[in-house]
Each structure stands twice: as structure tokens, then as C-alpha cells.
Design a protein around this motif. Sequence first.
Motif, PDB file in Angstrom:
ATOM      1  N   ASN A 154       0.612  -9.393   3.337  1.00  0.00           N
ATOM      2  CA  ASN A 154       1.761  -9.377   2.415  1.00  0.00           C
ATOM      3  C   ASN A 154       1.494 -10.237   1.183  1.00  0.00           C
ATOM      4  O   ASN A 154       1.887  -9.893   0.061  1.00  0.00           O
ATOM      5  CB  ASN A 154       3.017  -9.868   3.140  1.00  0.00           C
ATOM      6  N   ASP A 155       0.821 -11.395   1.400  1.00  0.00           N
ATOM      7  CA  ASP A 155       0.465 -12.253   0.259  1.00  0.00           C
ATOM      8  C   ASP A 155      -0.473 -11.521  -0.700  1.00  0.00           C
ATOM      9  O   ASP A 155      -0.311 -11.573  -1.917  1.00  0.00           O
ATOM     10  CB  ASP A 155      -0.186 -13.548   0.760  1.00  0.00           C
ATOM     11  N   LYS A 157      -0.742  -8.318  -1.039  1.00  0.00           N
ATOM     12  CA  LYS A 157       0.015  -7.261  -1.694  1.00  0.00           C
ATOM     13  C   LYS A 157       0.851  -7.826  -2.853  1.00  0.00           C
ATOM     14  O   LYS A 157       0.895  -7.247  -3.944  1.00  0.00           O
ATOM     15  CB  LYS A 157       0.922  -6.588  -0.660  1.00  0.00           C
ATOM     16  N   CYS A 158       1.482  -8.980  -2.623  1.00  0.00           N
ATOM     17  CA  CYS A 158       2.290  -9.607  -3.681  1.00  0.00           C
ATOM     18  C   CYS A 158       1.425 -10.010  -4.877  1.00  0.00           C
ATOM     19  O   CYS A 158       1.807  -9.823  -6.037  1.00  0.00           O
ATOM     20  CB  CYS A 158       3.030 -10.828  -3.122  1.00  0.00           C
ATOM     21  N   GLU A 159       0.228 -10.571  -4.575  1.00  0.00           N
ATOM     22  CA  GLU A 159      -0.679 -10.952  -5.660  1.00  0.00           C
ATOM     23  C   GLU A 159      -1.108  -9.730  -6.470  1.00  0.00           C
ATOM     24  O   GLU A 159      -1.185  -9.756  -7.698  1.00  0.00           O
ATOM     25  CB  GLU A 159      -1.893 -11.661  -5.079  1.00  0.00           C
ATOM     26  N   GLN A 161       0.551  -6.929  -6.810  1.00  0.00           N
ATOM     27  CA  GLN A 161       1.687  -6.468  -7.600  1.00  0.00           C
ATOM     28  C   GLN A 161       1.890  -7.350  -8.837  1.00  0.00           C
ATOM     29  O   GLN A 161       2.185  -6.848  -9.928  1.00  0.00           O
ATOM     30  CB  GLN A 161       2.951  -6.474  -6.732  1.00  0.00           C
ATOM     31  N   GLN A 162       1.727  -8.666  -8.666  1.00  0.00           N
ATOM     32  CA  GLN A 162       1.860  -9.577  -9.803  1.00  0.00           C
ATOM     33  C   GLN A 162       0.799  -9.298 -10.855  1.00  0.00           C
ATOM     34  O   GLN A 162       1.080  -9.265 -12.060  1.00  0.00           O
ATOM     35  CB  GLN A 162       1.763 -11.030  -9.300  1.00  0.00           C
TER      36      GLN A 162
END
Length: 193
Positions: A154-155, A157-159, A161-162
Amino acid sequence: MLEVTRAEKDQLEQSCSELRQELLKAHGEMKRVSSLLAKVEKDYSYLKETCDRQAEQLSRTSLKLQEKASESDAEIKDMKETIFELEDQVEQHRAVKLHNNQLISELESNVSKLEEQKSELERQLKTLTKQIKEETEEWRRFQADLQTAVVVANDIKCEAQQELRTVKRRLLEEEEKNARLQRALGDAQARGR
């Protein structure tokens, strides 16, 4: 001035092209991370279902062994009571002493066998209880490891997306700057004519 503007335009177009490549790469990385996350979640669900079934089966087996041990205890108690009653009757009925002694011997043999069975059942119950405890601990460790893997995914994936949002913002800024330079180049060419 036209040459400088053209050079800036070429540089901006190259920057836009590079940013588009980065955007495509970021999209691909995001799809790959999403796919890995879905696979991890699917594997977690399957393994959890399997471990739950095994734990339920082991619990049923443990319950059956406990019931058998209880039945053996009851039978042993009943047989010991019968032996005591027969021993009392031996004193009162000398004529049937031999028969009663034989019956007592058989009952004692059965008691011995039942006690052995009880010991074996208790040993199996102890082994099964230990196995359930070990598998429960192993399952808890696996859940913790899997939860860590899901958090890491998830981390990532968030990175991704950012980073994707940053690249989109830079691309938009470069396209706006390119449009301004094209307008300035058109105005300069018009004034030159």
C-alpha cells in the motif's frame, strides 16, 4: 529572439516528451503494484480459509478424544465399583468363588486395557493440543508477516500515485509554458512580417 524562442520551444517539447514517458512508466508501475497487491490479498484469503478449516478439524478431533477419555474414565469407575461389589460377594458366596474370581480377573484385565487406552488417549490429546498451539502461533506469525507485506504494498502504491500526480502537474505546467512560447513566437513572427 526567434532563435531563442525556437530553442526554448524545442527544449520544452523534449521535456514534455520525457514527462509523457515518465507518466507512462508511472502508470505501468502503478498497475504492477495493484496487481501484486490483489494477488497478496487473494493468497491471504485462501491461506486463512485453509488454516481455519484445519483449526476447526483439529478442534473437532480434540473434542472427540476428550469425549473418549471421559467415557473411559466412566467405564473404569463402573468396573472398579463392580470389582468391589464382587469381592464383597465372594466372602458371602464361597460356592461361586471360582467363577467370581475369574470374572474379577477379566474385569481387571479390561480395566488395565482401558487404563492403557486412557493413557494413550491422554497422550494423543496432549500431542494434539501442542500441535494446535504451534499451528496457532505459526498462523499468527504468518498473519503478522502478511499484514506487513500488505502495508508495504500500500505504501508503494501511495508513493506511485503521488509521483504520478507530480508528473501530471509538471506536464501540465510545461504544456502551458509551451503554449505561451508558441503564442510569443507567433506574435514575434507577425511583427517580423
